[in-house]
Design an enzyme around this catalytic site. Sequence first.
Site, short mmCIF file in Angstrom:
data_model
loop_
_atom_site.label_atom_id
_atom_site.label_comp_id
_atom_site.label_asym_id
_atom_site.label_seq_id
_atom_site.Cartn_x
_atom_site.Cartn_y
_atom_site.Cartn_z
N THR A 479 0.85 -1.19 0.00
CA THR A 479 0.00 0.00 0.00
C THR A 479 0.88 1.25 0.00
OG1 THR A 479 -0.08 0.15 2.42
CG2 THR A 479 -1.80 -1.15 1.37
N CYS A 480 0.31 2.36 -0.46
CA CYS A 480 1.06 3.63 -0.42
C CYS A 480 0.85 4.26 0.93
CB CYS A 480 0.54 4.62 -1.43
SG CYS A 480 0.46 4.06 -3.03
N ASP A 481 1.17 3.59 1.99
CA ASP A 481 0.91 4.12 3.32
C ASP A 481 2.04 3.67 4.22
OD1 ASP A 481 -0.08 4.52 5.96
OD2 ASP A 481 -2.11 4.59 5.15
#
Length: 598
Positions: A479-481
């Site tokens: 994820t982009c987190d």
Amino acid sequence: MNNYGIDIWADDNFIIEDGVVKINYASKPSLIEMVKEIREQDYKGPLLFRFPHLIQKQIDKLFNLYNNAIDEYNYKGKFNAVFPLKVNQLPNFIHPLIKCGEKYNYGLEAGSKAELFLAMTYNKYGSPITVNGFKDKEMIHLAFIAKKMGHDITVIIEGLNELETILEVEKETNLPTPSIGIRVRLFNSGSGAWAKSGGIDAKFGLSSTEILEAFEMLEENNLSDMLTMIHFHIGSAMNTIKPLKNALKEAGHIYAELKNLGATKLNAINIGGGLAVEYSQFQRTLQYSLQEFANDVIFTLKNIAKQKGVEEPNIFTESGRFISASSTVLITPVLELFTAEFDEEHLRLKEINPPLIEELRDLYNDINSKTALEYMHDSIDHLDSLLKLFDLGYIDLEDRSNAEILTNLIIKKAIWFLEVDDYDELKRIDNKIQEKYLVNFSIFQSLPDFWGIKQEFPIMPITHLNKNPTRSASLWDITCDSDGEIGFDPNKPLFLHDLDLKKEEYYLGFFHVGAYQDILGMRHNLFSHPTEINVIFENNEVKLENILESQKIIDILEDIDYDTKQIKEVLKKNLDNNTYKILKKYLHDNSYLKTTWS
Ligand code: PLP
């Protein structure tokens, strides 16, 4: 060799043999064989393997524990259990569960209208249904309908208003009234992370004054015969037994008092869930044996019944985590090692390099087992200095790249020299030398309890287990987190292998994910549920069944209410037919990474 605590958490369900993890059942297939078989059918990304034989094992265990205790204490009540649907409602889990529980009349617990519909549809007639949670009139009406269908259903009231609603529905319809249970708000609360489910401030349950009022209301409406059950739940994952004993005494006395007040049909105490699972890879955290737990329940209730001169109650449990956690394993490929690009062939050394780079070069060439630790620390210091020099404009990008590569090569060499059977030396080493493993999954989707409450899960590679893992590992999801990371924790260190993913595959197993994770998981970045597979054993042989592929991107978009027809039309507008065909194919893939080793 590191066994990742398999002797602590795995309950002999999985074993390490010939360097791989195997299922300790029937023909003992390895997990990697199954992964390969599925991937050959072109299912990429994370895979969720479900093992119904482990559901069966837990159900057998639960009933045997209590039935042993009943025999030992010559207890007159009967043991019953229901599975709380909130813990895992997915069909690939629930259908096998119901089959596994048939011989015991194992039932279902519902905590919402949707769950009640599931229970009404799939629960076997003759097996109990219990209904918990806040209820409106419609939900209570549903319970009456379930009763009419012939289900053995008990509505457990969480407040007096629910009893009032039961009385209303009873008057307004001519449907048969379901059995009624009362959730009691105990003074004694639980232990463990979910202890707030119990105690005087708990969200659910009736106080003693309300219990007395409820009984009076039932009597006034000639329904006291419908009161059959007292219920409590002091919290999930109880790691000690004492709070349960206290709660049992309290609930046992409430049961006996109500019986003596004239609740003649009251015959059961439902002790909720709470049986814990060993999630730790490092030390045992459970402070009781399961038989001790069951014995305590039977012994305490027997004593109270004797003291107050009432019949020994039937016992209901609603254990969810204990039944389901071990039955599911997530297996997913490592896509990348963060330092993979730091290899010698990428060095761009010049004829004249900055002095610190030359020093790094010397450290790299001269390092040996005696100097490994010292040189490694020196190299990390040099890298720090070189990065500062870069910021000040004194070295160029090539120098910076050389510095990063040389430092990482020195760290790798140092680890190789330091490689020892116990990992004490490695454990002492600076945080900066961790390797980051990029893993093809979403923590938010597949391990929400890690993200939300830092719940520990057993994690291990499923191959390479005859080699020492040498890298202290942080796991990154896709994820982009930045919260999508399981960081290296020196107190609970995860060590993984150093490898070249261009030459070999590497898969990680995340165990005990069958309870709550499936359904709490969220679609952050629109990563949906992983591909599911049920692992069935027939005539000693393993069969991979009910393969349910992770949702297609187009379906995910539709699920969040996009007009997918419009999406297709807009995308098609400025593209030629061939390009659009390719785009459409991508739209019909799932959203996990797919290429190469994914
Ligand atoms: N019963 C009730 C009323 C619950 O609230 C819960 C979980 O919160 C359970 C049963 C299941 O608990 P566990 O999964 O810890 O066994």
